[in-house]
Design an enzyme around this catalytic site. Structure first.
Site, PDB file in Angstrom:
ATOM      1  N   ARG A 181     -14.737 -16.522  36.746  1.00 38.03           N
ATOM      2  CA  ARG A 181     -16.066 -17.166  36.775  1.00 38.03           C
ATOM      3  C   ARG A 181     -16.480 -17.472  38.219  1.00 38.03           C
ATOM      4  O   ARG A 181     -17.007 -18.549  38.520  1.00 38.03           O
ATOM      5  CB  ARG A 181     -16.095 -18.463  35.952  1.00 38.03           C
ATOM      6  CG  ARG A 181     -15.648 -18.328  34.530  1.00 38.03           C
ATOM      7  CD  ARG A 181     -16.640 -17.537  33.677  1.00 38.03           C
ATOM      8  NE  ARG A 181     -16.266 -17.639  32.294  1.00 38.03           N
ATOM      9  CZ  ARG A 181     -15.479 -16.759  31.659  1.00 38.03           C
ATOM     10  NH1 ARG A 181     -15.032 -15.690  32.298  1.00 38.03           N
ATOM     11  NH2 ARG A 181     -15.177 -16.921  30.390  1.00 38.03           N
ATOM     12  N   SER A 196     -20.599 -23.455  28.605  1.00 33.28           N
ATOM     13  CA  SER A 196     -19.426 -24.213  29.067  1.00 33.28           C
ATOM     14  C   SER A 196     -19.785 -24.929  30.360  1.00 33.28           C
ATOM     15  O   SER A 196     -20.210 -24.287  31.323  1.00 33.28           O
ATOM     16  CB  SER A 196     -18.261 -23.275  29.346  1.00 33.28           C
ATOM     17  OG  SER A 196     -17.998 -22.505  28.208  1.00 33.28           O
ATOM     18  N   GLU A 239     -18.551 -25.514  36.089  1.00 33.17           N
ATOM     19  CA  GLU A 239     -18.922 -24.093  36.141  1.00 33.17           C
ATOM     20  C   GLU A 239     -20.424 -23.962  36.415  1.00 33.17           C
ATOM     21  O   GLU A 239     -20.883 -23.051  37.087  1.00 33.17           O
ATOM     22  CB  GLU A 239     -18.576 -23.448  34.794  1.00 33.17           C
ATOM     23  CG  GLU A 239     -18.899 -21.983  34.716  1.00 33.17           C
ATOM     24  CD  GLU A 239     -18.449 -21.352  33.396  1.00 33.17           C
ATOM     25  OE1 GLU A 239     -17.252 -21.380  33.098  1.00 33.17           O
ATOM     26  OE2 GLU A 239     -19.320 -20.832  32.678  1.00 33.17           O
TER      27      GLU A 239
HETATM   28  P1  FAD Z   1     -29.599 -18.966  36.242  1.00 32.24           P
HETATM   29  O1  FAD Z   1     -29.108 -20.131  35.455  1.00 32.24           O
HETATM   30  O2  FAD Z   1     -31.045 -18.790  36.380  1.00 32.24           O
HETATM   31  O3  FAD Z   1     -28.915 -19.025  37.671  1.00 32.24           O
HETATM   32  C1  FAD Z   1     -27.531 -19.250  37.800  1.00 32.24           C
HETATM   33  C2  FAD Z   1     -27.153 -19.187  39.292  1.00 32.24           C
HETATM   34  O4  FAD Z   1     -27.347 -17.871  39.776  1.00 32.24           O
HETATM   35  C3  FAD Z   1     -28.016 -20.078  40.167  1.00 32.24           C
HETATM   36  O5  FAD Z   1     -27.217 -20.547  41.217  1.00 32.24           O
HETATM   37  C4  FAD Z   1     -29.096 -19.128  40.686  1.00 32.24           C
HETATM   38  O6  FAD Z   1     -29.622 -19.545  41.916  1.00 32.24           O
HETATM   39  C5  FAD Z   1     -28.318 -17.845  40.817  1.00 32.24           C
HETATM   40  N1  FAD Z   1     -29.121 -16.632  40.584  1.00 32.24           N
HETATM   41  C6  FAD Z   1     -29.746 -16.286  39.431  1.00 32.24           C
HETATM   42  N2  FAD Z   1     -30.329 -15.080  39.578  1.00 32.24           N
HETATM   43  C7  FAD Z   1     -30.079 -14.664  40.831  1.00 32.24           C
HETATM   44  C8  FAD Z   1     -30.424 -13.497  41.583  1.00 32.24           C
HETATM   45  N3  FAD Z   1     -31.142 -12.489  41.078  1.00 32.24           N
HETATM   46  N4  FAD Z   1     -30.000 -13.426  42.868  1.00 32.24           N
HETATM   47  C9  FAD Z   1     -29.278 -14.419  43.424  1.00 32.24           C
HETATM   48  N5  FAD Z   1     -28.930 -15.547  42.770  1.00 32.24           N
HETATM   49  C10 FAD Z   1     -29.321 -15.673  41.488  1.00 32.24           C
HETATM   50  N6  FAD Z   1     -21.504 -17.565  30.875  1.00 32.24           N
HETATM   51  C11 FAD Z   1     -20.411 -16.767  30.782  1.00 32.24           C
HETATM   52  O7  FAD Z   1     -19.871 -16.321  31.787  1.00 32.24           O
HETATM   53  N7  FAD Z   1     -19.884 -16.439  29.556  1.00 32.24           N
HETATM   54  C12 FAD Z   1     -20.412 -16.896  28.409  1.00 32.24           C
HETATM   55  O8  FAD Z   1     -19.917 -16.567  27.337  1.00 32.24           O
HETATM   56  C13 FAD Z   1     -21.556 -17.746  28.476  1.00 32.24           C
HETATM   57  N8  FAD Z   1     -22.100 -18.265  27.350  1.00 32.24           N
HETATM   58  C14 FAD Z   1     -23.167 -19.118  27.436  1.00 32.24           C
HETATM   59  C15 FAD Z   1     -23.690 -19.657  26.265  1.00 32.24           C
HETATM   60  C16 FAD Z   1     -24.776 -20.509  26.309  1.00 32.24           C
HETATM   61  C17 FAD Z   1     -25.343 -21.092  25.026  1.00 32.24           C
HETATM   62  C18 FAD Z   1     -25.387 -20.806  27.558  1.00 32.24           C
HETATM   63  C19 FAD Z   1     -26.590 -21.673  27.626  1.00 32.24           C
HETATM   64  C20 FAD Z   1     -24.861 -20.294  28.727  1.00 32.24           C
HETATM   65  C21 FAD Z   1     -23.732 -19.452  28.682  1.00 32.24           C
HETATM   66  N9  FAD Z   1     -23.158 -18.899  29.856  1.00 32.24           N
HETATM   67  C22 FAD Z   1     -22.073 -18.061  29.759  1.00 32.24           C
HETATM   68  C23 FAD Z   1     -23.713 -19.239  31.173  1.00 32.24           C
HETATM   69  C24 FAD Z   1     -24.904 -18.334  31.610  1.00 32.24           C
HETATM   70  O9  FAD Z   1     -25.518 -17.768  30.504  1.00 32.24           O
HETATM   71  C25 FAD Z   1     -24.484 -17.232  32.565  1.00 32.24           C
HETATM   72  O10 FAD Z   1     -23.856 -17.770  33.693  1.00 32.24           O
HETATM   73  C26 FAD Z   1     -25.670 -16.360  33.015  1.00 32.24           C
HETATM   74  O11 FAD Z   1     -25.209 -15.294  33.802  1.00 32.24           O
HETATM   75  C27 FAD Z   1     -26.724 -17.146  33.794  1.00 32.24           C
HETATM   76  O12 FAD Z   1     -27.848 -16.308  33.944  1.00 32.24           O
HETATM   77  P2  FAD Z   1     -29.270 -16.892  34.328  1.00 32.24           P
HETATM   78  O13 FAD Z   1     -30.162 -15.752  34.596  1.00 32.24           O
HETATM   79  O14 FAD Z   1     -29.719 -17.852  33.292  1.00 32.24           O
HETATM   80  O15 FAD Z   1     -28.917 -17.645  35.671  1.00 32.24           O
HETATM   81  P1  NAP Z   2     -11.981 -19.796  22.058  1.00 31.21           P
HETATM   82  O1  NAP Z   2     -11.965 -18.420  21.488  1.00 31.21           O
HETATM   83  O2  NAP Z   2     -11.918 -20.969  21.143  1.00 31.21           O
HETATM   84  O3  NAP Z   2     -10.808 -19.922  23.129  1.00 31.21           O
HETATM   85  C1  NAP Z   2     -10.656 -21.118  23.890  1.00 31.21           C
HETATM   86  C2  NAP Z   2     -10.315 -20.751  25.315  1.00 31.21           C
HETATM   87  O4  NAP Z   2      -9.067 -20.091  25.322  1.00 31.21           O
HETATM   88  C3  NAP Z   2     -11.344 -19.818  25.898  1.00 31.21           C
HETATM   89  O5  NAP Z   2     -12.034 -20.528  26.866  1.00 31.21           O
HETATM   90  C4  NAP Z   2     -10.557 -18.623  26.440  1.00 31.21           C
HETATM   91  O6  NAP Z   2     -10.656 -18.488  27.849  1.00 31.21           O
HETATM   92  C5  NAP Z   2      -9.111 -18.932  26.114  1.00 31.21           C
HETATM   93  N1  NAP Z   2      -8.532 -17.812  25.338  1.00 31.21           N
HETATM   94  C6  NAP Z   2      -8.583 -17.626  23.994  1.00 31.21           C
HETATM   95  N2  NAP Z   2      -7.896 -16.520  23.661  1.00 31.21           N
HETATM   96  C7  NAP Z   2      -7.428 -15.986  24.804  1.00 31.21           C
HETATM   97  C8  NAP Z   2      -6.660 -14.826  25.105  1.00 31.21           C
HETATM   98  N3  NAP Z   2      -6.216 -13.999  24.149  1.00 31.21           N
HETATM   99  N4  NAP Z   2      -6.372 -14.574  26.409  1.00 31.21           N
HETATM  100  C9  NAP Z   2      -6.802 -15.387  27.390  1.00 31.21           C
HETATM  101  N5  NAP Z   2      -7.542 -16.501  27.156  1.00 31.21           N
HETATM  102  C10 NAP Z   2      -7.847 -16.803  25.895  1.00 31.21           C
HETATM  103  O7  NAP Z   2     -13.247 -19.994  23.015  1.00 31.21           O
HETATM  104  P2  NAP Z   2     -14.771 -20.259  22.686  1.00 31.21           P
HETATM  105  O8  NAP Z   2     -15.186 -21.522  23.277  1.00 31.21           O
HETATM  106  O9  NAP Z   2     -15.046 -19.987  21.244  1.00 31.21           O
HETATM  107  O10 NAP Z   2     -15.455 -19.102  23.534  1.00 31.21           O
HETATM  108  C11 NAP Z   2     -15.225 -17.746  23.213  1.00 31.21           C
HETATM  109  C12 NAP Z   2     -15.457 -16.882  24.434  1.00 31.21           C
HETATM  110  O11 NAP Z   2     -16.813 -17.020  24.870  1.00 31.21           O
HETATM  111  C13 NAP Z   2     -14.588 -17.284  25.619  1.00 31.21           C
HETATM  112  O12 NAP Z   2     -14.190 -16.131  26.299  1.00 31.21           O
HETATM  113  C14 NAP Z   2     -15.503 -18.120  26.477  1.00 31.21           C
HETATM  114  O13 NAP Z   2     -15.213 -18.031  27.854  1.00 31.21           O
HETATM  115  C15 NAP Z   2     -16.876 -17.510  26.180  1.00 31.21           C
HETATM  116  N6  NAP Z   2     -17.930 -18.521  26.324  1.00 31.21           N
HETATM  117  C16 NAP Z   2     -18.279 -18.890  27.594  1.00 31.21           C
HETATM  118  C17 NAP Z   2     -19.278 -19.817  27.798  1.00 31.21           C
HETATM  119  C18 NAP Z   2     -19.722 -20.164  29.193  1.00 31.21           C
HETATM  120  O14 NAP Z   2     -20.749 -20.794  29.346  1.00 31.21           O
HETATM  121  N7  NAP Z   2     -19.001 -19.776  30.211  1.00 31.21           N
HETATM  122  C19 NAP Z   2     -19.912 -20.417  26.711  1.00 31.21           C
HETATM  123  C20 NAP Z   2     -19.497 -20.051  25.444  1.00 31.21           C
HETATM  124  C21 NAP Z   2     -18.505 -19.094  25.252  1.00 31.21           C
HETATM  125  P3  NAP Z   2     -11.885 -17.751  28.592  1.00 31.21           P
HETATM  126  O15 NAP Z   2     -12.973 -18.754  28.597  1.00 31.21           O
HETATM  127  O16 NAP Z   2     -11.307 -17.481  29.930  1.00 31.21           O
HETATM  128  O17 NAP Z   2     -12.220 -16.508  27.859  1.00 31.21           O
END
Ligand code: FAD
Ligand code: NAP
Length: 338
Positions: A164, A238, A334
């Protein structure tokens, strides 16, 4: 190109926080970005690029220029029997790109289905879910260096992707606008259902019986059932990263908390799910005023309606302090704080 003064950002961040940008504009091309950067009016103005606003917490009004990235386009720039390279405009919606690839049977991002936000933001935190990360398919990106005004390309190594994480959260934070992203998808089926939740859904099916469409639909279904809809309950997914700790600390914690879960990473560190830790500290589903930790996933902080960004931030700080006291682990946010 229109510049708006005192634009509300309430509908432009998924936390639904009611903040204003002093100036706001939308860009659909590199030329429009250049126009903004060359304008004398904005020479010394702080800039913030946003896509979908789904990974941002605004703790106050933004006293500068917010630029919303809307550069579109998906182009197949090269293609052979086994793979395809796509050039994708930073303003494309990430999940639309996933659908495009799934429909064409291009494999590699189906596990990243239903992640909100733009393609341009995907490398910023190297988006990841269900055992896939954008870096797995990443080739390079194009953007504008805000210091020099020049177009630059960054390959995978130069992006310094981590868990991340990338260079754009550190050295190049707010110093670079990503305008397009190049991804390499494979035409050979590579099904990844390593995560327990996916394994469970597919039961005893042989991998050869599963399509990337099945994976995409299953991931989407699980996510819909576990995560709050941002249109109903403001959130940014998250809020914290999963911490990675050393083996010794993990085995000490295991004695204290026998049900602790850990996943060993390539560098030997152990990743502990932050949601589990926060839940152990009693925060899951707990509400404090207008904010809280989501009832189905403690890692997600939510806005119950009229929260300010400061309330969300303060709750996150209380959780960080509590987790540090009980587990000796310092959680990192994050979400990007502004
Ligand atoms: P923004 O929120 O608009 O921006 C995020 C950051 O990036 C800011 O610092 C902004 O300045 C910068 N930025 C945006 N666009 C650009 C650009 N073109 N150039 C330079 N900088 C830029 N993330 C995960 O990794 N995995 C997930 O599973 C995941 N699940 C999510 C679920 C939910 C319900 C929500 C709300 C969020 C989740 N996220 C997840 C977080 C988010 O969706 C991601 O990080 C996504 O990539 C953000 O995109 P955005 O366009 O909304 O970015
Ligand atoms: P989950 O499946 O309940 O698992 C809990 C955590 O354990 C996750 O965060 C995941 O890490 C880790 N995990 C589970 N199985 C794993 C494996 N086989 N190997 C390594 N790590 C493992 O998680 P959840 O909350 O329902 O989310 C599911 C997936 O969606 C995850 O990958 C999570 O990162 C992603 N997600 C991300 C966001 C965001 O905003 N970043 C929001 C929602 C969901 P990782 O997070 O490293 O995968």
């Amino acid at each position: 190109m229109k510049i708006i003064e005192n634009q509300s950002l309430k509908n432009l961040n998924t936390f639904g926080l009611d903040v204003n940008a002093r100036f706001y504009t939308e860009v659909e091309s590199i030329e429009q970005i250049r126009e903004v950067l060359q304008s004398a009016k904005f020479k010394n103005t702080p800039l913030l690029i946003i896509g979908g606003g789904s990974n941002i917490l605004f703790t106050k009004d933004f006293d500068g220029l917010v630029i919303r990235m809307l550069i579109k386009g998906v182009e197949e720039i090269s293609c052979d029997d086994s793979s395809v390279i796509l050039r994708v405009g930073a303003g494309e919606i990430w999940d639309d790109l996933v659908k495009y690839c799934v429909n064409k049977n291009y494999s590699g991002i189906e596990n990243l289905s239903l992640i909100p936000g733009s393609v341009g933001a995907s490398p910023i935190q190297n988006i990841g879910a269900y055992g896939s990360e954008v870096k797995d398919v990443f080739v390079k990106l194009e953007g504008i260096n805000l210091t020099t005004g020049e177009i630059e390309f960054y390959n995978k190594e130069e992006c310094k992707f981590g868990y991340r994480d990338s260079i754009f959260k550190h050295e190049l934070r707010n110093k670079f606008i990503i305008t397009s992203v190049f991804l390499k998808l494979t035409k050979q089926l590579k099904i990844n259902i390593e995560y327990e939740a996916l394994k469970k859904e597919f039961g005893n099916l042989d991998l050869s019986e599963i399509t990337i469409k099945d994976v995409s639909e299953t991931v989407s279904r699980i996510r819909r059932s576990k995560l709050p809809d941002t249109n109903v309950l403001g959130n940014a997914g998250s809020f914290f990263k999963n911490p990675e700790i050393g083996e010794e600390q993990f085995s000490n914690l295991k004695q204290q908390f026998p049900d602790i879960v850990g996943y060993t990473s390539k560098d030997g560190k152990i990743k502990v799910p932050a949601g589990w830790i926060i839940q152990k500290c009693g925060w899951k589903g707990k509400r404090v005023g207008n904010v809280g930790s989501y009832e189905k996933q403690a890692l997600v902080l939510v806005n119950y309606g009229n929260a300010s960004g400061k309330e969300v931030f303060d709750l996150s700080q209380t959780i960080i302090n509590d987790v540090e006291t009980k587990f000796g682990i310092k959680l990192e946010r994050e979400v990007n704080i502004f």
